[in-house]
Design an enzyme around this catalytic site. Structure first.
Site, PDB file in Angstrom:
ATOM      1  N   ASP A   1      -4.039  -1.075  -3.676  1.00  0.00           N
ATOM      2  CA  ASP A   1      -4.826  -0.986  -2.444  1.00  0.00           C
ATOM      3  C   ASP A   1      -6.200  -1.581  -2.697  1.00  0.00           C
ATOM      4  O   ASP A   1      -6.794  -1.368  -3.767  1.00  0.00           O
ATOM      5  CB  ASP A   1      -4.940   0.477  -2.012  1.00  0.00           C
ATOM      6  CG  ASP A   1      -5.463   0.632  -0.593  1.00  0.00           C
ATOM      7  OD1 ASP A   1      -6.607   0.182  -0.345  1.00  0.00           O
ATOM      8  OD2 ASP A   1      -4.766   1.189   0.250  1.00  0.00           O
TER       9      ASP A   1
ATOM     10  N   ARG B   1       0.826  -1.211   0.000  1.00  0.00           N
ATOM     11  CA  ARG B   1       0.000   0.000   0.000  1.00  0.00           C
ATOM     12  C   ARG B   1       0.856   1.255   0.000  1.00  0.00           C
ATOM     13  O   ARG B   1       0.447   2.296  -0.489  1.00  0.00           O
ATOM     14  CB  ARG B   1      -0.947   0.002   1.206  1.00  0.00           C
ATOM     15  CG  ARG B   1      -2.036  -1.066   1.136  1.00  0.00           C
ATOM     16  CD  ARG B   1      -3.075  -0.899   2.224  1.00  0.00           C
ATOM     17  NE  ARG B   1      -2.476  -0.941   3.556  1.00  0.00           N
ATOM     18  CZ  ARG B   1      -2.496   0.062   4.417  1.00  0.00           C
ATOM     19  NH1 ARG B   1      -3.055   1.207   4.085  1.00  0.00           N
ATOM     20  NH2 ARG B   1      -1.953  -0.070   5.611  1.00  0.00           N
TER      21      ARG B   1
ATOM     22  N   LYS C   1     -15.974 -11.240   6.909  1.00  0.00           N
ATOM     23  CA  LYS C   1     -15.272 -12.327   6.222  1.00  0.00           C
ATOM     24  C   LYS C   1     -16.250 -13.353   5.665  1.00  0.00           C
ATOM     25  O   LYS C   1     -16.051 -13.890   4.569  1.00  0.00           O
ATOM     26  CB  LYS C   1     -14.294 -13.005   7.187  1.00  0.00           C
ATOM     27  CG  LYS C   1     -13.209 -12.104   7.732  1.00  0.00           C
ATOM     28  CD  LYS C   1     -12.221 -11.659   6.670  1.00  0.00           C
ATOM     29  CE  LYS C   1     -11.231 -12.726   6.325  1.00  0.00           C
ATOM     30  NZ  LYS C   1     -10.157 -12.240   5.415  1.00  0.00           N
TER      31      LYS C   1
END
Length: 339
Positions: A62, A33, A158
């Site tokens: 990113d 990043r 998730k």
């Protein structure tokens, strides 16, 4: 598989995946990043005697932006989707956590499909598998109920990201193969001071922040095993379209972890509490406190977790057991003064 992309190369799992890939002779590209990530990764790999460092390259990308993802995957046979959205503060609501997780997952998968990548191995989470099952044996056929009381925002993000990934991969016009790896609490030896969120449990025990120890069973896995399973999932033809739980054999309770630290690492155990929290107190606290509610769910869920699928299809065997996985994590916290 000759050339692969690893997203999130500065992370706890990502670094271990890169190390093992380089040692196996892969050409590895990893996303960072910030430019400083490149120096940090190289320093860690050199300190851990990584081979074939000339085969490692970097690209800035990113999860929150479309920039450079197509370029990142150019000429890559496979992608290890390891990176997760970064939260510097706990999200105030579910959408703040779920939307970045969903968007980041879809961004990677769409770029992979457009780039002609053959296979994506995605790091999911046990929170997508076993948080709603109360008995029997938990396997990769199980899914957590997204409305499960006590399910944390992180676990839910998730779960929904993995569901979205499978929905996308199963579309008729999508040509890539998807595999997901679902680790339980990840411990083991850290390559640097950057560790997984699971280490917070150990940090809190060692620093004395946990005054009362609940009767809480846990499943744990060594980070080296997580990386090993992911690489095997990339290499094994039969793994296409499959989920794999990453877990050491058996389980270990929070109270057993306390005893382990006190007996095997007494030099750092002075603040570790031995006071036992009765179940009834946790049950009452769960009515009023979100953290206690999450703890109650962790206690009630089935901990008879099967890792047989990874053994059977991938030929994997755990490098570490529960005790050595926990102790090596404690040793890493000692090494890097992280508590």
């Amino acid at each position: 598989m000759k050339k692969v992309l690893v997203t999130g190369g500065t992370g706890f799992v990502g670094l271990q995946v890169i190390l093992q890939l380089l040692n196996k002779g892969y050409d590895v590209r990893t996303t960072i990043r910030k430019e400083s990530g490149q120096k940090r990764i190289l320093k860690v790999l050199q300190a851990n005697d990584a081979k074939n460092l000339s085969k490692l390259s970097f690209i800035k990308a990113d999860l929150s932006s479309d920039d450079n993802w197509i370029e990142a995957m150019q000429d890559c046979d496979g992608v290890f989707s390891v990176a997760s959205p970064v939260f510097f503060d706990k999200p105030k609501n579910e959408l703040d956590a779920i939307r970045p997780a969903l968007d980041g997952t879809m961004r990677i998968l769409k770029a992979a499909n457009e780039s002609g990548v053959k296979r994506v191995v995605m790091t999911s989470n046990f929170g997508a598998v076993g948080f709603s099952k109360k008995s029997g044996v938990t396997t990769e056929d199980d899914w957590t109920d997204e409305n499960q009381p006590g399910l944390s925002i992180y676990e839910k993000s998730k779960l929904l990201a993995e569901k979205a990934a499978w929905n996308y991969a199963n579309k008729s016009d999508v040509n890539l193969e998807l595999v997901t790896v679902n680790p339980v609490a990840i411990f083991g030896s850290a390559l640097n001071a950057h560790v997984s969120g699971s280490f917070d449990l150990l940090k809190n025990l060692l620093s004395g922040k946990v005054s009362w120890i609940p009767n809480l069973p846990l499943n744990v896995v060594d980070v080296r095993d997580v990386a090993d399973i992911q690489i095997r999932a990339m290499e094994t033809p039969e793994a296409a379209g499959q989920r794999f739980i990453a877990s050491a054999d058996g389980q270990i309770s929070m109270r057993e972890i306390v005893s382990l630290i006190q007996q095997r690492r007494p030099q750092v155990a002075s603040k570790v509490s031995s006071k036992k929290l009765p179940d009834w107190i946790m049950n009452i606290a769960a009515l009023f406190n979100e953290t206690a509610k999450e703890g109650k769910l962790m206690k009630s869920m089935n901990r008879n977790v099967s890792n047989q699928k990874a053994k059977r299809i991938l030929g994997w065997e755990p490098l570490s057991n529960n005790e050595t996985t926990v102790l090596s994590a404690v040793d890493s916290l000692i090494k890097y003064n992280e508590f």
